[in-house]
Design a protein around this motif. Structure first.
Motif, mmCIF file in Angstrom:
data_model
loop_
_atom_site.group_PDB
_atom_site.id
_atom_site.type_symbol
_atom_site.label_atom_id
_atom_site.label_comp_id
_atom_site.label_asym_id
_atom_site.label_seq_id
_atom_site.Cartn_x
_atom_site.Cartn_y
_atom_site.Cartn_z
ATOM 1 N N GLN A 1 12.409 2.145 -19.217
ATOM 2 C CA GLN A 1 11.384 1.208 -18.799
ATOM 3 C C GLN A 1 10.800 1.647 -17.458
ATOM 4 O OE1 GLN A 1 12.704 -2.826 -18.908
ATOM 5 N NE2 GLN A 1 10.701 -3.672 -18.359
ATOM 6 N N VAL A 2 9.533 1.341 -17.246
ATOM 7 C CA VAL A 2 8.845 1.666 -16.000
ATOM 8 C C VAL A 2 8.368 0.372 -15.357
ATOM 9 C CG1 VAL A 2 6.890 2.858 -14.960
ATOM 10 C CG2 VAL A 2 8.087 3.901 -16.895
ATOM 11 N N GLN A 3 8.654 0.222 -14.079
ATOM 12 C CA GLN A 3 8.145 -0.911 -13.326
ATOM 13 C C GLN A 3 6.986 -0.428 -12.453
ATOM 14 O OE1 GLN A 3 11.729 -0.255 -13.064
ATOM 15 N NE2 GLN A 3 11.840 -1.431 -14.961
ATOM 16 N N LEU A 4 5.910 -1.187 -12.458
ATOM 17 C CA LEU A 4 4.705 -0.817 -11.725
ATOM 18 C C LEU A 4 4.314 -1.922 -10.764
ATOM 19 C CD1 LEU A 4 2.673 0.504 -14.790
ATOM 20 C CD2 LEU A 4 3.923 1.882 -13.130
ATOM 21 N N GLU A 5 3.871 -1.532 -9.587
ATOM 22 C CA GLU A 5 3.424 -2.512 -8.611
ATOM 23 C C GLU A 5 2.155 -2.003 -7.948
ATOM 24 O OE1 GLU A 5 6.271 -3.609 -5.695
ATOM 25 O OE2 GLU A 5 4.978 -5.098 -4.746
ATOM 26 N N GLU A 6 1.078 -2.773 -8.082
ATOM 27 C CA GLU A 6 -0.195 -2.422 -7.466
ATOM 28 C C GLU A 6 -0.281 -3.005 -6.067
ATOM 29 O OE1 GLU A 6 -0.996 -3.434 -11.876
ATOM 30 O OE2 GLU A 6 0.119 -4.281 -10.200
ATOM 31 N N SER A 7 -1.043 -2.351 -5.221
ATOM 32 C CA SER A 7 -1.318 -2.852 -3.882
ATOM 33 C C SER A 7 -2.643 -2.292 -3.408
ATOM 34 C CB SER A 7 -0.196 -2.474 -2.907
ATOM 35 O OG SER A 7 -0.099 -1.064 -2.800
ATOM 36 N N GLY A 8 -3.155 -2.864 -2.324
ATOM 37 C CA GLY A 8 -4.372 -2.339 -1.725
ATOM 38 C C GLY A 8 -5.624 -3.146 -1.991
ATOM 39 N N GLY A 9 -5.514 -4.179 -2.804
ATOM 40 C CA GLY A 9 -6.681 -5.005 -3.064
ATOM 41 C C GLY A 9 -7.062 -5.835 -1.848
ATOM 42 N N GLY A 10 -8.225 -6.480 -1.942
ATOM 43 C CA GLY A 10 -8.653 -7.319 -0.839
ATOM 44 C C GLY A 10 -10.090 -7.755 -0.995
ATOM 45 N N LEU A 11 -10.597 -8.373 0.063
ATOM 46 C CA LEU A 11 -11.984 -8.846 0.110
ATOM 47 C C LEU A 11 -12.789 -7.894 0.989
ATOM 48 C CD1 LEU A 11 -14.228 -10.965 -0.286
ATOM 49 C CD2 LEU A 11 -13.270 -12.186 1.684
ATOM 50 N N VAL A 12 -13.830 -7.320 0.410
ATOM 51 C CA VAL A 12 -14.670 -6.385 1.135
ATOM 52 C C VAL A 12 -16.135 -6.713 0.875
ATOM 53 C CG1 VAL A 12 -12.964 -4.523 1.109
ATOM 54 C CG2 VAL A 12 -14.657 -4.694 -0.742
ATOM 55 N N GLN A 13 -17.001 -6.070 1.622
ATOM 56 C CA GLN A 13 -18.433 -6.239 1.415
ATOM 57 C C GLN A 13 -18.977 -5.110 0.549
ATOM 58 O OE1 GLN A 13 -20.114 -6.529 5.401
ATOM 59 N NE2 GLN A 13 -19.910 -8.759 5.355
ATOM 60 N N ALA A 14 -20.100 -5.375 -0.057
ATOM 61 C CA ALA A 14 -20.744 -4.343 -0.869
ATOM 62 C C ALA A 14 -20.980 -3.093 -0.022
ATOM 63 C CB ALA A 14 -22.058 -4.862 -1.429
ATOM 64 N N GLY A 15 -20.682 -1.949 -0.610
ATOM 65 C CA GLY A 15 -20.817 -0.684 0.092
ATOM 66 C C GLY A 15 -19.529 -0.187 0.730
ATOM 67 N N ASP A 16 -18.561 -1.059 0.852
ATOM 68 C CA ASP A 16 -17.278 -0.686 1.450
ATOM 69 C C ASP A 16 -16.415 0.095 0.470
ATOM 70 O OD1 ASP A 16 -16.727 -3.661 3.537
ATOM 71 O OD2 ASP A 16 -17.981 -1.877 3.796
ATOM 72 N N SER A 17 -15.269 0.534 0.968
ATOM 73 C CA SER A 17 -14.312 1.284 0.161
ATOM 74 C C SER A 17 -12.952 0.609 0.186
ATOM 75 C CB SER A 17 -14.163 2.719 0.685
ATOM 76 O OG SER A 17 -15.382 3.414 0.609
ATOM 77 N N ASP A 113 1.984 1.137 -22.448
ATOM 78 C CA ASP A 113 3.257 0.463 -22.686
ATOM 79 C C ASP A 113 3.658 -0.485 -21.566
ATOM 80 O OD1 ASP A 113 4.171 3.695 -23.744
ATOM 81 O OD2 ASP A 113 3.761 2.004 -25.078
ATOM 82 N N TYR A 114 3.475 -0.055 -20.331
ATOM 83 C CA TYR A 114 3.952 -0.811 -19.184
ATOM 84 C C TYR A 114 2.784 -1.132 -18.262
ATOM 85 C CZ TYR A 114 8.373 0.959 -20.911
ATOM 86 O OH TYR A 114 9.440 1.264 -21.709
ATOM 87 N N TRP A 115 2.811 -2.345 -17.742
ATOM 88 C CA TRP A 115 1.715 -2.855 -16.916
ATOM 89 C C TRP A 115 2.251 -3.464 -15.627
ATOM 90 C CZ3 TRP A 115 -3.517 -2.827 -18.457
ATOM 91 C CH2 TRP A 115 -3.744 -2.363 -19.749
ATOM 92 N N GLY A 116 1.455 -3.328 -14.562
ATOM 93 C CA GLY A 116 1.774 -4.020 -13.332
ATOM 94 C C GLY A 116 1.225 -5.436 -13.353
ATOM 95 N N GLN A 117 1.437 -6.147 -12.259
ATOM 96 C CA GLN A 117 1.012 -7.545 -12.169
ATOM 97 C C GLN A 117 -0.436 -7.706 -11.732
ATOM 98 O OE1 GLN A 117 2.926 -10.290 -13.117
ATOM 99 N NE2 GLN A 117 4.096 -8.601 -13.990
ATOM 100 N N GLY A 118 -1.011 -6.644 -11.191
ATOM 101 C CA GLY A 118 -2.401 -6.678 -10.798
ATOM 102 C C GLY A 118 -2.610 -6.949 -9.320
ATOM 103 N N THR A 119 -3.756 -6.495 -8.829
ATOM 104 C CA THR A 119 -4.152 -6.753 -7.448
ATOM 105 C C THR A 119 -5.630 -7.152 -7.451
ATOM 106 O OG1 THR A 119 -4.205 -5.858 -5.187
ATOM 107 C CG2 THR A 119 -4.726 -4.320 -6.953
ATOM 108 N N GLN A 120 -5.962 -8.174 -6.683
ATOM 109 C CA GLN A 120 -7.319 -8.720 -6.693
ATOM 110 C C GLN A 120 -8.235 -7.908 -5.785
ATOM 111 O OE1 GLN A 120 -8.695 -11.603 -8.355
ATOM 112 N NE2 GLN A 120 -10.612 -10.702 -7.579
#
Length: 125
Positions: A1-17, A113-120
Protein backbone atom coordinates in the motif's frame (compact mmCIF):
# COMPACT_ATOMS: atom_id res chain seq x y z
CA UNK A 1 0.00 0.00 0.00
CA UNK A 2 1.09 3.59 -0.66
CA UNK A 3 0.17 6.52 1.53
CA UNK A 4 0.10 9.94 -0.13
CA UNK A 5 -0.04 13.38 1.39
CA UNK A 6 -0.40 16.59 -0.61
CA UNK A 7 0.77 19.99 0.56
CA UNK A 8 1.43 23.44 -0.79
CA UNK A 9 -2.07 24.61 -1.58
CA UNK A 10 -3.36 28.02 -0.63
CA UNK A 11 -5.05 31.25 -1.65
CA UNK A 12 -3.29 33.23 -4.35
CA UNK A 13 -4.09 35.90 -6.89
CA UNK A 14 -4.37 35.40 -10.61
CA UNK A 15 -0.93 35.33 -12.18
CA UNK A 16 0.76 33.94 -9.09
CA UNK A 17 2.54 30.61 -8.72
CA UNK A 18 2.24 27.68 -6.35
CA UNK A 19 4.19 24.48 -5.96
CA UNK A 20 2.28 21.46 -4.77
CA UNK A 21 4.08 18.52 -3.21
CA UNK A 22 3.00 14.92 -2.91
CA UNK A 23 4.89 12.93 -0.28
CA UNK A 24 4.68 9.14 -0.46
CA UNK A 25 5.32 6.42 2.06
CA UNK A 26 4.84 2.69 2.04
CA UNK A 27 5.75 0.54 -0.93
CA UNK A 28 8.60 1.44 -3.27
CA UNK A 29 7.54 4.74 -4.72
CA UNK A 30 9.69 4.42 -7.82
CA UNK A 31 7.55 1.49 -8.96
CA UNK A 32 4.59 3.80 -9.52
CA UNK A 33 3.58 6.42 -11.99
CA UNK A 34 1.98 9.47 -10.39
CA UNK A 35 -0.76 11.80 -11.49
CA UNK A 36 -2.35 15.01 -10.32
CA UNK A 37 -6.10 15.47 -10.58
CA UNK A 38 -8.35 18.27 -9.47
CA UNK A 39 -11.98 18.73 -8.60
CA UNK A 40 -13.74 22.06 -8.52
CA UNK A 41 -17.06 22.56 -6.68
CA UNK A 42 -19.94 21.11 -8.66
CA UNK A 43 -17.63 19.59 -11.26
CA UNK A 44 -16.24 16.16 -11.94
CA UNK A 45 -12.68 15.28 -11.09
CA UNK A 46 -10.36 15.97 -14.00
CA UNK A 47 -6.86 14.97 -15.02
CA UNK A 48 -4.16 17.61 -14.66
CA UNK A 49 -0.76 15.98 -15.19
CA UNK A 50 1.03 12.66 -14.90
CA UNK A 51 4.59 11.39 -14.80
CA UNK A 52 5.83 7.85 -15.31
CA UNK A 53 7.85 5.91 -12.79
CA UNK A 54 11.26 7.04 -14.07
CA UNK A 55 10.24 10.64 -14.63
CA UNK A 56 11.19 10.40 -18.27
CA UNK A 57 7.70 10.88 -19.64
CA UNK A 58 4.98 13.35 -18.72
CA UNK A 59 1.51 14.34 -19.89
CA UNK A 60 -0.64 17.40 -19.29
CA UNK A 61 -4.22 18.44 -19.73
CA UNK A 62 -4.59 21.03 -22.46
CA UNK A 63 -5.91 23.53 -19.93
CA UNK A 64 -2.61 23.56 -18.01
CA UNK A 65 -0.07 22.83 -20.72
CA UNK A 66 2.66 25.45 -20.72
CA UNK A 67 1.75 26.68 -17.25
CA UNK A 68 2.14 23.59 -15.03
CA UNK A 69 5.13 21.28 -14.69
CA UNK A 70 5.14 17.90 -13.01
CA UNK A 71 8.36 16.42 -11.67
CA UNK A 72 9.47 13.76 -9.24
CA UNK A 73 12.35 12.95 -6.94
CA UNK A 74 12.36 9.21 -6.27
CA UNK A 75 15.14 9.57 -3.72
CA UNK A 76 12.79 11.74 -1.65
CA UNK A 77 9.63 9.77 -2.50
CA UNK A 78 8.05 12.95 -3.76
CA UNK A 79 6.26 14.38 -6.76
CA UNK A 80 5.77 18.07 -7.42
CA UNK A 81 3.40 20.19 -9.45
CA UNK A 82 4.74 23.63 -10.25
CA UNK A 83 1.83 25.86 -11.19
CA UNK A 84 2.56 29.18 -12.85
CA UNK A 85 0.31 31.88 -14.26
CA UNK A 86 -2.58 30.68 -12.19
CA UNK A 87 -6.08 31.67 -13.24
CA UNK A 88 -9.37 31.52 -11.30
CA UNK A 89 -10.39 28.45 -13.31
CA UNK A 90 -7.56 26.57 -11.60
CA UNK A 91 -9.41 26.80 -8.30
CA UNK A 92 -10.03 23.26 -7.06
CA UNK A 93 -8.95 20.59 -4.63
CA UNK A 94 -5.84 18.97 -6.06
CA UNK A 95 -5.13 15.29 -5.51
CA UNK A 96 -2.11 13.16 -6.22
CA UNK A 97 -2.52 9.50 -6.99
CA UNK A 98 -0.40 6.53 -8.05
CA UNK A 99 -0.75 3.82 -10.69
CA UNK A 100 1.26 0.72 -11.42
CA UNK A 101 2.91 0.66 -14.83
CA UNK A 102 6.41 0.19 -16.18
CA UNK A 103 6.43 2.88 -18.84
CA UNK A 104 2.95 4.12 -19.62
CA UNK A 105 1.37 7.42 -18.76
CA UNK A 106 -2.18 7.13 -17.43
CA UNK A 107 -4.62 9.99 -17.67
CA UNK A 108 -7.81 8.15 -16.71
CA UNK A 109 -8.48 8.03 -12.99
CA UNK A 110 -9.72 4.45 -13.00
CA UNK A 111 -6.12 3.29 -13.50
CA UNK A 112 -5.07 4.87 -10.23
CA UNK A 113 -4.89 2.80 -7.07
CA UNK A 114 -3.93 5.12 -4.22
CA UNK A 115 -5.06 8.67 -3.58
CA UNK A 116 -4.15 11.44 -1.19
CA UNK A 117 -6.63 13.55 0.75
CA UNK A 118 -6.18 16.61 -1.42
CA UNK A 119 -5.02 20.18 -0.99
CA UNK A 120 -7.12 23.26 -1.75
CA UNK A 121 -5.96 25.77 -4.32
CA UNK A 122 -7.93 28.99 -4.61
CA UNK A 123 -7.09 31.61 -7.21
CA UNK A 124 -8.73 34.99 -6.86
CA UNK A 125 -9.22 37.34 -9.78
Amino acid sequence: QVQLEESGGGLVQAGDSLRLSCAASGRTFSNYGVGWFRQAPGKEREFVAAINRSGGSTSYADSVKGRFTISRDNAKNAVYLQMNSLIPEDTAVYYCATYMSFYAIRIVDTYYDYWGQGTQVTVSS
